[in-house]
Design a protein around this motif. Structure first.
Motif, PDB file in Angstrom:
ATOM      1  N   ILE A   1      -1.491   5.321  74.431  1.00  0.00           N
ATOM      2  CA  ILE A   1      -2.625   5.179  75.441  1.00  0.00           C
ATOM      3  C   ILE A   1      -3.860   5.369  74.672  1.00  0.00           C
ATOM      4  CG2 ILE A   1      -3.543   6.673  77.316  1.00  0.00           C
ATOM      5  CD1 ILE A   1      -0.753   8.001  77.458  1.00  0.00           C
ATOM      6  N   GLY A   2      -4.704   4.347  75.100  1.00  0.00           N
ATOM      7  CA  GLY A   2      -5.997   4.326  74.297  1.00  0.00           C
ATOM      8  C   GLY A   2      -6.875   3.701  75.152  1.00  0.00           C
ATOM      9  N   TYR A   3      -8.231   3.974  74.699  1.00  0.00           N
ATOM     10  CA  TYR A   3      -9.248   3.296  75.302  1.00  0.00           C
ATOM     11  C   TYR A   3      -9.560   1.913  74.481  1.00  0.00           C
ATOM     12  CZ  TYR A   3     -14.004   2.053  76.894  1.00  0.00           C
ATOM     13  OH  TYR A   3     -15.236   1.501  77.603  1.00  0.00           O
ATOM     14  N   PHE A   4      -9.553   1.000  75.127  1.00  0.00           N
ATOM     15  CA  PHE A   4     -10.037  -0.492  74.616  1.00  0.00           C
ATOM     16  C   PHE A   4     -11.304  -0.890  75.118  1.00  0.00           C
ATOM     17  CE2 PHE A   4      -5.622   0.351  73.278  1.00  0.00           C
ATOM     18  CZ  PHE A   4      -5.621  -0.339  71.889  1.00  0.00           C
ATOM     19  N   PRO A   5     -12.478  -0.864  74.439  1.00  0.00           N
ATOM     20  CA  PRO A   5     -13.823  -1.249  74.980  1.00  0.00           C
ATOM     21  C   PRO A   5     -13.562  -2.621  75.293  1.00  0.00           C
ATOM     22  CG  PRO A   5     -14.041  -0.250  73.133  1.00  0.00           C
ATOM     23  CD  PRO A   5     -12.660  -0.161  73.244  1.00  0.00           C
ATOM     24  N   ASP A   6     -14.288  -3.187  76.281  1.00  0.00           N
ATOM     25  CA  ASP A   6     -14.483  -4.466  76.749  1.00  0.00           C
ATOM     26  C   ASP A   6     -13.057  -5.141  77.065  1.00  0.00           C
ATOM     27  OD1 ASP A   6     -17.160  -4.735  76.358  1.00  0.00           O
ATOM     28  OD2 ASP A   6     -16.725  -5.046  74.074  1.00  0.00           O
ATOM     29  N   SER A   7     -12.105  -4.371  77.850  1.00  0.00           N
ATOM     30  CA  SER A   7     -10.904  -4.943  77.895  1.00  0.00           C
ATOM     31  C   SER A   7     -10.572  -5.098  79.482  1.00  0.00           C
ATOM     32  CB  SER A   7      -9.743  -3.881  77.384  1.00  0.00           C
ATOM     33  OG  SER A   7      -9.590  -2.939  78.089  1.00  0.00           O
ATOM     34  N   ILE A   8     -11.345  -4.381  80.471  1.00  0.00           N
ATOM     35  CA  ILE A   8     -10.831  -4.490  82.030  1.00  0.00           C
ATOM     36  C   ILE A   8     -11.095  -5.749  82.466  1.00  0.00           C
ATOM     37  CG2 ILE A   8     -12.006  -3.733  84.156  1.00  0.00           C
ATOM     38  CD1 ILE A   8     -10.682  -1.433  82.628  1.00  0.00           C
ATOM     39  N   GLU A   9     -11.969  -6.718  82.086  1.00  0.00           N
ATOM     40  CA  GLU A   9     -12.055  -8.088  82.522  1.00  0.00           C
ATOM     41  C   GLU A   9     -11.167  -9.006  81.839  1.00  0.00           C
ATOM     42  OE1 GLU A   9     -13.734  -8.620  85.091  1.00  0.00           O
ATOM     43  OE2 GLU A   9     -14.257  -6.697  85.470  1.00  0.00           O
ATOM     44  N   ARG A  10     -10.466  -8.568  80.568  1.00  0.00           N
ATOM     45  CA  ARG A  10      -9.622  -9.241  79.734  1.00  0.00           C
ATOM     46  C   ARG A  10      -8.177  -9.457  80.492  1.00  0.00           C
ATOM     47  NH1 ARG A  10     -12.607 -10.884  75.600  1.00  0.00           N
ATOM     48  NH2 ARG A  10     -14.344  -9.445  74.955  1.00  0.00           N
ATOM     49  N   SER A  11      -7.560 -10.482  80.112  1.00  0.00           N
ATOM     50  CA  SER A  11      -6.224 -10.699  80.375  1.00  0.00           C
ATOM     51  C   SER A  11      -5.385  -9.846  79.468  1.00  0.00           C
ATOM     52  CB  SER A  11      -5.572 -12.075  80.127  1.00  0.00           C
ATOM     53  OG  SER A  11      -5.641 -12.408  79.020  1.00  0.00           O
ATOM     54  N   ASP A  12      -3.973  -9.385  79.695  1.00  0.00           N
ATOM     55  CA  ASP A  12      -3.136  -8.631  78.910  1.00  0.00           C
ATOM     56  C   ASP A  12      -3.182  -9.666  77.437  1.00  0.00           C
ATOM     57  OD1 ASP A  12      -2.750  -6.899  80.877  1.00  0.00           O
ATOM     58  OD2 ASP A  12      -0.844  -7.499  81.317  1.00  0.00           O
ATOM     59  N   GLY A  13      -3.016 -10.874  77.674  1.00  0.00           N
ATOM     60  CA  GLY A  13      -2.646 -11.609  76.565  1.00  0.00           C
ATOM     61  C   GLY A  13      -4.002 -11.673  75.451  1.00  0.00           C
TER      62      GLY A  13
ATOM     63  N   GLU B   1       3.875  -9.811  69.756  1.00  0.00           N
ATOM     64  CA  GLU B   1       4.603 -10.571  70.557  1.00  0.00           C
ATOM     65  C   GLU B   1       5.540  -9.600  71.230  1.00  0.00           C
ATOM     66  OE1 GLU B   1       8.353 -13.758  70.230  1.00  0.00           O
ATOM     67  OE2 GLU B   1       7.269 -13.075  68.292  1.00  0.00           O
ATOM     68  N   TRP B   2       5.895  -8.583  70.676  1.00  0.00           N
ATOM     69  CA  TRP B   2       6.848  -7.544  71.678  1.00  0.00           C
ATOM     70  C   TRP B   2       6.141  -6.411  72.330  1.00  0.00           C
ATOM     71  CZ3 TRP B   2      11.127  -6.594  67.167  1.00  0.00           C
ATOM     72  CH2 TRP B   2      11.571  -7.898  66.890  1.00  0.00           C
ATOM     73  N   TRP B   3       4.720  -6.377  72.310  1.00  0.00           N
ATOM     74  CA  TRP B   3       4.105  -5.494  72.925  1.00  0.00           C
ATOM     75  C   TRP B   3       3.809  -5.988  74.335  1.00  0.00           C
ATOM     76  CZ3 TRP B   3      -0.510  -3.068  69.698  1.00  0.00           C
ATOM     77  CH2 TRP B   3      -0.043  -2.856  68.472  1.00  0.00           C
ATOM     78  N   ARG B   4       3.434  -4.881  75.189  1.00  0.00           N
ATOM     79  CA  ARG B   4       3.351  -4.968  76.688  1.00  0.00           C
ATOM     80  C   ARG B   4       2.218  -4.123  77.101  1.00  0.00           C
ATOM     81  NH1 ARG B   4       7.790  -4.490  81.196  1.00  0.00           N
ATOM     82  NH2 ARG B   4       6.676  -2.456  81.615  1.00  0.00           N
ATOM     83  N   VAL B   5       1.256  -4.486  77.832  1.00  0.00           N
ATOM     84  CA  VAL B   5       0.091  -3.861  78.338  1.00  0.00           C
ATOM     85  C   VAL B   5       0.860  -3.201  79.781  1.00  0.00           C
ATOM     86  CG1 VAL B   5      -2.214  -3.909  79.226  1.00  0.00           C
ATOM     87  CG2 VAL B   5      -1.747  -4.992  77.262  1.00  0.00           C
TER      88      VAL B   5
END
Length: 177
Positions: free
Chosen positions: A113-125, A141-145
């Motif tokens: 679990i983490g805070y990733f700035p500037d990520s709300i508007e970005r796609s998982d990819g 490649e094996w990660w999943r949001v």
């Protein structure tokens, strides 16, 4: 003392159930969504109901939703064999191709679990591409949001070790996450 007498059956221990994982054929990096897990569970229940009454009696102890797969505890070999055959035959959704393997074969995963700035508007990819491109030796490649508010990532064991070695921080955009 005769431990095999009928009067001593109450103290016999039931064998440990064999934990089986229901996964897409080939599994990694393909994981099942919650909807697919539900559909698979329902299809299995239907398969149990549709069996003819003269077949073996399948005995299960638990069905657990895991991150990306379904874990089912089978009491005996006949149940394990039936589950493997049934899973190979069912199609809970169009294009489904599933198999039942021993749960111990599933690669260990961790949820970060983490805070990733500037990520709300970005796609998982896009988020995963940024992590991949800004950190050495990571294979996302094996990660999943898992969640979009604070980014939850399911990661493989190799990545888990790398993240730990970096004090649980990743380079991300213009800082650390």
């Amino acid at each position: 003392m005769d431990t095999e007498s009928p009067n001593n059956n109450w103290c016999r221990k039931e064998p440990q159930p064999k934990k089986m994982a229901i996964i897409p054929v080939g599994y990694t990096p393909n994981t099942l969504s919650h909807e697919q897990l539900n559909a698979t569970r329902c299809a299995l229940i239907n398969s149990i109901m549709e069996k003819s009454s003269n077949n073996t009696r399948d005995k299960f102890r638990k069905c657990t939703y895991k991150q990306g797969y379904l874990e089912i505890a089978c009491v005996d070999k006949d149940t394990t064999k039936w589950l493997q055959d049934a899973i190979a035959a069912i199609k809970p959704w169009e294009g489904a191709s599933l198999e039942a393997v021993e749960a111990s074969q599933i690669p260990k995963q961790a949820l970060y679990i983490g805070y990733f700035p500037d990520s709300i508007e970005r796609s998982d990819g896009s988020i995963l591409r940024l992590v991949q491109n800004q950190n050495e030796n990571f294979c996302t490649e094996w990660w999943r949001v898992v969640n979009r508010t604070t980014v939850l990532k399911t990661v493989d064991e190799a990545s888990m070790k790398l993240i730990t070695s970096q004090h649980n921080q990743l380079n991300y955009v213009f800082g650390k996450a």
